[in-house]
Every structure is written in structure tokens, then in C-alpha cells.
Design an enzyme around this catalytic site. Structure first.
Site, PDB file in Angstrom:
ATOM      1  CB  CYS A  85      -0.915   0.006   1.223  1.00  0.00           C
ATOM      2  SG  CYS A  85      -2.247  -1.206   1.161  1.00  0.00           S
ATOM      3  CB  CYS A 167      -4.508  -0.688  -0.841  1.00  0.00           C
ATOM      4  SG  CYS A 167      -2.929  -1.470  -0.439  1.00  0.00           S
TER       5      CYS A 167
END
Length: 249
Positions: A85, A167
Site C-alpha cells: 500500500c 491500496c
């Protein structure tokens, strides 16, 4: 084992990109796989021979223009990977700039930093018309000649997986010195953008980077990038855009 691995890795530096399948493709792909899990990203463990086997099965047992995305399903299953992420970089028509910046900062992930991207970058491959005849090292069709091109299908599936796994905060790098910096028909515009999930991606930061000497054709408020911003807004993404960005950070 070490000496064999060294020889394989050396081979990866001499890639012939003729119209047929890249010579020594098996040695290159397996060598890159071992390089990835021993030197590039040793936190991952993969069966390199199994990945190659599933790749080979997808390509050589069909005609050159009949390899679909789903034909690589077993290969991708053998090489699962979850991107980190807040570190993903998506780019379009900015390859040289992207590579130069990443060589300096080394903190962002592109598709080429995934195992599959690392293994197959800049390679060409296709099977032969006759079944069970292996790879065609003499001639492969151009990407534009067929929808189910074996190279295109792999990169399309890899791009889709990369975007689905995005993400946190992501960066999109676009070239401000050309028209249609954001092209809906590019891999980013047609595959990656549509597979980004606004519930998983917290923020999209667009960086428009022209050539140092110009021309300055597109910007956050002009040209195709405005269309990209409209798509992001319509889909509910939080976004920002920086013109003439000097850094990817």
C-alpha cells in the site's frame, strides 16, 4: 547451483528482440525469477520452474493469436503477489522518466517491480500454428494484428492484477509534452484505471511531467488529463494533480 544461477542471470543481459520469440527465453525467464527471489525481493518464495511450466503450457499449446488472459490463470496462481500500500506508481508514455526517477529514489513500485513484470519485461513470445511444436523463434504477430496476442494478454492480466491490488495512496505519472497524455486506449486507460477500487485507494496523485525543454502541451487544467480527472471524480476517487512535477515523491 550458484554457478548455474550466475550464468542464467548473465544471459538476461543479452536479449535479442527479433520478430520471433526471444532466444533463450526459458533461461532468461527462470534466471530472472531466481534473481528476483534471491537478490531483488528475497522476502518472497516461489517455485520458478513451476511458473515457467504454467507459462509454457499457456503459450505453446495454442495458435499465436489465441492466447487469452484466462489462459495465464494457472501461471499467475503459481506467482501470487500483493503489492504494498501507498507505494504504487502507474505510468503512461513516461517510461524513461519513470525509470530514471525510480533508480534514484527506489521507493515506489511499478508493474515491472512485481515478479511477473520483472520476469517478462521486454521479451517476445508466441507458439506455432502446429500444436505441440513449442515456441516460434522465427516470427510472431504484431500486437495490433490480433486481440488475443500472447504477449498482450499476459501484460493485460498482469496490469489488471496490479490495479486490483492497489491500496492507500497511488501516483499516476503522465507526460505533459505530448497530446493525449492520458489515452483511454492505453494499458493504464483501458485496464488499470477501470480496475482501481475507490474503496481501497485513498488518494490518486496525478503528476504531469513535461520534458525539461518542453513543449508544454498538457497540464492538470488542459487536454486529456482533464478527462482523467473527470473519470476519477465520477467514480468517487479523492485526487490531486501537480503540473511540471520535479519529483515522484
Amino acid at each position: 547451483m550458484i554457478s548455474e544461477l550466475f550464468i542464467i542471470i548473465i544471459l538476461t543481459g543479452h536479449i535479442n528482440t527479433d520478430s520471433g520469440t526471444t532466444p533463450n527465453i526459458k533461461q532468461i525467464v527462470i534466471g530472472r525469477c531466481y534473481e528476483y527471489i534471491t537478490l531483488v525481493n528475497p522476502s518472497y518464495r516461489y517455485e520458478c520452474e513451476e511458473i515457467w511450466h504454467e507459462f509454457e503450457e499457456a503459450v505453446v499449446r495454442t495458435t499465436p493469436c489465441s492466447v487469452r488472459m484466462k489462459d495465464y490463470e494457472r501461471m499467475f496462481h503459481a506467482a501470487p503477489q500483493t503489492p504494498p500500500c501507498d507505494k504504487l506508481l502507474f505510468w503512461s508514455k513516461t517510461q524513461t522518466l519513470m525509470q530514471r526517477n525510480l533508480a534514484v529514489i527506489g521507493s515506489l513500485w511499478t508493474l515491472e517491480d512485481t515478479l511477473v513484470g520483472f520476469m517478462f519485461k521486454d521479451l517476445i513470445w508466441c507458439g506455432q500454428q502446429e500444436r505441440d511444436r513449442g515456441f516460434d523463434f522465427l516470427s510472431c504477430p504484431e500486437w495490433s494484428t490480433c486481440v488475443s496476442h500472447p504477449v498482450y494478454s499476459l501484460w493485460k492480466q498482469a496490469s489488471q492484477n496490479f490495479a486490483v491490488g492497489a491500496c492507500g495512496n497511488i501516483t499516476v505519472l503522465l507526460n505533459g509534452s505530448i497530446e493525449n497524455a492520458f489515452n483511454r486506449n492505453s494499458m493504464f486507460g483501458s485496464v488499470e484505471l477501470d480496475n482501481l477500487n475507490p474503496r481501497m485507494v485513498a488518494h490518486v496523485h496525478i503528476k504531469v511531467v513535461p520534458n525539461l525543454e518542453g513543449p508544454f502541451v498538457e497540464s492538470c487544467s488542459k487536454g486529456s488529463i482533464v478527462r482523467l480527472i473527470h473519470i476519477l471524480q465520477t467514480r468517487g476517487f479523492h485526487w490531486s494533480c501537480t503540473d511540471r512535477a520535479l519529483s515522484l515523491l
